[in-house]
Design a protein around this motif. Structure first.
Motif, PDB file in Angstrom:
ATOM      1  N   THR A 100      -7.307  -7.379  -1.748  1.00  0.00           N
ATOM      2  CA  THR A 100      -7.091  -6.000  -1.307  1.00  0.00           C
ATOM      3  C   THR A 100      -7.794  -5.064  -2.286  1.00  0.00           C
ATOM      4  OG1 THR A 100      -5.095  -5.685  -2.651  1.00  0.00           O
ATOM      5  CG2 THR A 100      -4.787  -6.639  -0.466  1.00  0.00           C
TER       6      THR A 100
ATOM      7  N   ARG B 210     -12.327  -2.479   2.891  1.00  0.00           N
ATOM      8  CA  ARG B 210     -11.890  -1.201   3.482  1.00  0.00           C
ATOM      9  C   ARG B 210     -11.792  -1.319   4.994  1.00  0.00           C
ATOM     10  NH1 ARG B 210     -15.632   1.400  -0.445  1.00  0.00           N
ATOM     11  NH2 ARG B 210     -14.271   2.139  -2.099  1.00  0.00           N
TER      12      ARG B 210
ATOM     13  N   GLU C 233     -11.673  -4.140   6.922  1.00  0.00           N
ATOM     14  CA  GLU C 233     -10.845  -5.220   7.474  1.00  0.00           C
ATOM     15  C   GLU C 233      -9.444  -5.280   6.879  1.00  0.00           C
ATOM     16  OE1 GLU C 233     -13.274  -8.887   7.382  1.00  0.00           O
ATOM     17  OE2 GLU C 233     -15.017  -7.567   7.462  1.00  0.00           O
ATOM     18  N   LYS C 234      -9.112  -4.307   6.032  1.00  0.00           N
ATOM     19  CA  LYS C 234      -7.788  -4.235   5.407  1.00  0.00           C
ATOM     20  C   LYS C 234      -7.433  -5.491   4.623  1.00  0.00           C
ATOM     21  CE  LYS C 234      -5.927  -0.801   8.454  1.00  0.00           C
ATOM     22  NZ  LYS C 234      -4.905  -0.354   9.347  1.00  0.00           N
TER      23      LYS C 234
ATOM     24  N   LYS D 133       0.863  -1.183   0.000  1.00  0.00           N
ATOM     25  CA  LYS D 133       0.000   0.000   0.000  1.00  0.00           C
ATOM     26  C   LYS D 133       0.890   1.221   0.000  1.00  0.00           C
ATOM     27  CE  LYS D 133      -4.348  -1.417   0.740  1.00  0.00           C
ATOM     28  NZ  LYS D 133      -5.416  -1.020  -0.189  1.00  0.00           N
TER      29      LYS D 133
ATOM     30  N   ASN E  38      -0.194  -1.690   6.325  1.00  0.00           N
ATOM     31  CA  ASN E  38      -1.190  -2.702   5.926  1.00  0.00           C
ATOM     32  C   ASN E  38      -0.684  -4.035   6.446  1.00  0.00           C
ATOM     33  OD1 ASN E  38       0.037  -4.391   3.428  1.00  0.00           O
ATOM     34  ND2 ASN E  38       0.829  -2.323   3.420  1.00  0.00           N
TER      35      ASN E  38
END
Ligand SMILES: Nc1nc2c(c(=O)[nH]1)N[C@H]1C(S)=C(S)[C@@H](COP(=O)(O)OP(=O)(O)OC[C@H]3O[C@@H](n4cnc5c(=O)[nH]c(N)nc54)[C@H](O)[C@@H]3O)O[C@H]1N2
Ligand SMILES: Nc1nc2c(c(=O)[nH]1)N[C@H]1C(S)=C(S)[C@@H](COP(=O)(O)OP(=O)(O)OC[C@H]3O[C@@H](n4cnc5c(=O)[nH]c(N)nc54)[C@H](O)[C@@H]3O)O[C@H]1N2
Ligand code: SF4
Ligand SMILES: [Mo]
Length: 710
Positions: free
Chosen positions: A479, A543, A545-546, A34, A55
């Protein structure tokens, strides 16, 4: 001094008139780090900086490629309008003209040469939404059986091996957070230090915690440096080396008999075969001393937990599938899978190397890792797509085999998205000649790549800074890349381009999407109940829960961090072991009098794949501005090759000229050339076109060559 510095920075600060921050993910490898692009307006110019963002996978780290990933999207060579070749020159045309032209050409080709005369070549650098859509586009809008993608050259052997052994293919069976706690690690044919640099801290922590690391590679690399034991194997001999390791494990009574009994089939066949082999002969064959094979085997089998990782060194072979399966035999016979801190990882390559191999870009595949020849799977997907099951095309052929079909005249048109096959495919001379035979080639790219140069029409695609969508990283974690910069010029997203072509072909009703999320919601349904089940994953959840690890079959399902804890994915729940011969039925090219050296190919840290993007980056190109030949000084002397001189490297198929780089880190019988450069430095002019019979992977890692001074 401090005063002076402060003053300097304050003036610098004042120069910055405004600042914007764009959220995104690195466009390169499978770590999918990220990052944020910071755009500062300074008087009359803009300044860009890329920084890492926290992340669960890369934990905020970036490597040199990520830090410089903004350089190519802002490069002046970026194409911003459709380009049509007229009398050998590209001229700018409007989208309207481009789409009309495509409609005419596609319709004409299919009317004259048949539906299957049009082919699609896709990529694992596009988003899940786009990979899914490209598969649907081929089957529903073009109704062709011929679609395949660059992942065939990348993950196909590992994927096939995992499917055959476990019944399911997800790159890592465990989350990366387990790596630091494992006791022993095998890194086979993987150069994570240069290819997934931000993964390294996981392995460094494992080492700090006392893990023993075994590396298998014909060269010393940044990765083998962290190893306690380096098995400097002869290129292409991993299957035989695995037989040696298995033999020692069996003879030293280090098997996990209970695990084998309860969780696997086929072990007796493996036992019978490997015990019939001689360790000294295996040592001779692989170039690894018997004692090292013994130490590695005993160390791996004795520890209570252990992990095995493979990458292209083992896999890009004409027996790549079998070689991986043989390494998996070791994991299973020692019971090191489906448990904490024990498992397998095929280190995925491209940014979306995982997701793009699950949702229908493969010649024989439908979304959710379904199969196009399975009647139930066909029925389910045709119900989601709203088409007649009988109208869905059947399976096609692999990436390289499509060029064969072009050469034969069976395929006469190609829609190519996000790949540069004249540099990345084996026997590059042949591939180039085949592409020139096409009646119509459309290339969708950000630049005029070596392949796009051969196209009749180039369509300008958006970059990772502009194109939103999901990417599944090497862990199997889905992701969301929240790209948000506006597209430059008349650039469009890959998914928009697919939809607009479908529309001019009269298939609009099947491609009604307004944004990437609409496509993802259809993908969720299409993957539902398949092995790669994304149904429970939504943009909103990602978004919050990454990222979520698949399979995730329901909205309230947490996602799956560790696979195979209870059972494997075959119907009987067991892993399938199989005896693997030392030498495959179709043997690999061997050094001869005329071509006395092994050539192996691969990567350097600062460049990415065929280099179209990274060669445009000043900072990255400065690190390696040309290709090279890594050669042992003793070997170099034998063939009169001075250090740092131009050398001709030739195989049966062709010749390239690159600069010599003496290094005592490589085996004396082997030379290495990276594949990031084109034209006279394109190493794929040397590589042969033999394919692995199970997965159709080319043998990029073994050719026979000679070297002569220029
Ligand atoms: N910097 C950088 N990073 C990348 C990429 C890139 O182009 N550049 N590409 C991405 C992609 S798509 C991929 S697929 C991955 C690839 O990642 P890797 O597979 O790790 O990279 P390679 O350099 O192709 O090969 C790995 C190692 O295999 C060794 N090797 C060669 N022949 C043999 C053999 O016969 N047996 C064994 N055991 N080892 C052998 C090579 O010496 C090399 O060190 O990297 C990803 N990351
Ligand atoms: N000798 C040898 N050959 C190899 C390998 C090896 O180890 N040795 N490795 C193989 C492997 S693992 C791989 S993955 C392949 C890769 O082979 P390719 O797929 O041919 O490599 P790329 O350089 O990624 O090509 C991507 C192209 O798409 C463009 N592009 C980038 N992003 C986008 C986008 O978002 N949309 C569109 N439309 N275009 C975009 C880029 O500008 C570039 O021209 O090469 C294989 N070839
Ligand atoms: S190239 Fe890979 S490791 Fe490097 S920043 Fe990009 S995603 Fe991360
Ligand atoms: Mo790859």
């Amino acid at each position: 001094m401090t005063e002076l510095l402060l003053k300097y920075f304050r003036t610098k600060q004042q120069e910055v008139q405004s600042e914007k921050v764009y959220e995104t993910q690195c466009p390169f490898c499978s770590m999918q780090c990220k990052m944020q692009l910071i755009e500062q307006s300074i008087v009359s110019r803009k300044k860009y900086t890329t920084v890492g963002k926290d992340n669960p996978t890369s934990e905020g780290r970036l490597c040199i490629k990520g830090m410089n990933a903004h350089q190519h999207p802002f490069h002046q060579d970026r194409i911003t309008t459709p380009l049509l070749k007229v009398n050998g020159e590209f001229v700018r045309i409007s989208w309207q003209e481009a789409l009309t032209h495509i409609k005419e050409q596609f319709t004409e080709i299919q009317a004259v040469d048949g539906l299957d005369a049009l082919s699609v070549y896709g990529s694992a650098s596009i988003t899940n939404e786009e990979a899914y859509l490209l598969g649907k586009f081929a089957r529903v809008a073009l109704k062709t059986r011929y679609i395949d993608y660059n992942g065939r050259l990348c993950m196909s052997a590992a994927a096939t091996a995992a499917n055959q052994t476990f019944g399911l293919d997800r790159g890592l069976t465990n989350a990366l957070t387990e790596v630091p706690f494992t006791r022993v690690i095998i890194l086979a044919g993987t150069n994570i230090a240069e290819c997934q640099p931000t993964i390294m801290p996981y392995f460094e922590k494992a080492k700090e915690n006392g893990a023993y690391i075994i590396a298998i590679d014909p060269r010393e690399t940044g990765t083998t440096q962290i190893a306690d034991l380096h098995l400097k194997v002869k290129p292409g001999m991993d299957a035989a080396l695995a037989n040696g390791l298995l033999k020692v494990i069996i003879e030293e009574n280090l098997l996990d008999e209970q695990f084998i009994e309860e969780r696997a089939t086929g072990f007796e066949e493996v036992r019978e075969y490997v015990t019939s082999l001689s360790l000294d002969e295996l040592s001779e064959m692989t170039g690894v001393p018997s004692e090292q094979i013994r130490v590695a085997a005993i160390k791996f089998a004795s520890e209570e937990s252990g992990m095995l990782f493979t990458a292209r060194g083992v896999e890009q072979q004409i027996d790549g599938t079998a070689a991986v399966r043989n390494l998996l035999n070791i994991l299973i016979s020692t019971g090191k899978i489906g448990k904490p801190y024990s498992g397998y990882g095929a280190i995925t390559g491209q940014g979306n190397g995982q997701g793009a191999r699950e949702h229908g870009q493969k010649a024989d595949q439908l979304p959710g890792y379904r199969l196009i020849e399975n009647e139930e799977h066909r029925a389910y997907i045709s119900s989601i797509w709203g088409v007649d099951k009988e109208e869905l095309p059947r399976k096609g052929v692999s990436a390289f085999e499509m060029f064969k079909k072009i050469d034969d005249g069976e395929i006469t048109g190609m829609f190519l998205m996000c790949s540069n096959p004249v540099v990345s495919n084996p026997n590059a001379h042949f591939v180039k000649a085949a592409l020139k035979k096409l009646k119509f080639l459309v290339a969708v790219d950000m630049f005029i790549s070596e392949t796009a140069k051969l196209a009749d029409l180039i369509l300008p695609a958006s970059s990772y800074l502009e194109d939103e969508g999901t990417m599944t990283n090497l862990e199997g974690r889905v992701t969301l890349r929240e790209a948000s910069r506006p597209c430059p010029g008349e650039v469009k997203h890959d998914w928009e381009i697919i939809c607009e072509i479908a529309k001019v072909l009269g298939k609009e009703e099947y491609f009604p999407y307004k944004n990437a999320e609409d496509i993802f919601n259809e993908l969720r349904l299409a993957s539902r109940g398949g092995t790669a089940d994304y149904y429970g994953i939504t943009y909103e959840r990602i978004r919050k829960e990454k990222g979520i690890l698949w399979p995730c079959p329901e909205l309230d399902h947490q996602g799956t961090t560790r696979l195979f804890e209870e059972s494997f994915a075959h119907p009987d729940g067991k892993a399938k072991m199989i005896a693997v011969p030392n030498i495959p039925d179709v043997p690999k090219e061997k050094p001869s009098e005329e071509f006395p050296l092994y050539l192996t190919t691969g990567r350097v840290m600062s460049h990415y794949l065929t280099g179209v993007q990274t060669r445009k980056s000043a900072a990255l190109a400065a690190r390696n501005f040309e290709s090279y030949l890594e050669i042992h000084p003793e070997t170099a002397k034998k063939y009169n090759i001075d250090n740092n001189r131009l050398v001709s490297v030739a195989s049966k198929r062709g010749k390239i000229v690159v600069r010599s780089k003496w290094s005592d880190k490589i085996r004396q019988d082997t030379v290495f050339v990276p594949f990031h450069w084109a034209d006279s430095q394109n190493v794929n002019l040397l590589v042969g076109e033999e394919l692995d019979p199970s997965c159709k992977m080319p043998g990029f890692k073994v050719s026979a060559v000679n070297v002569t001074p220029v």
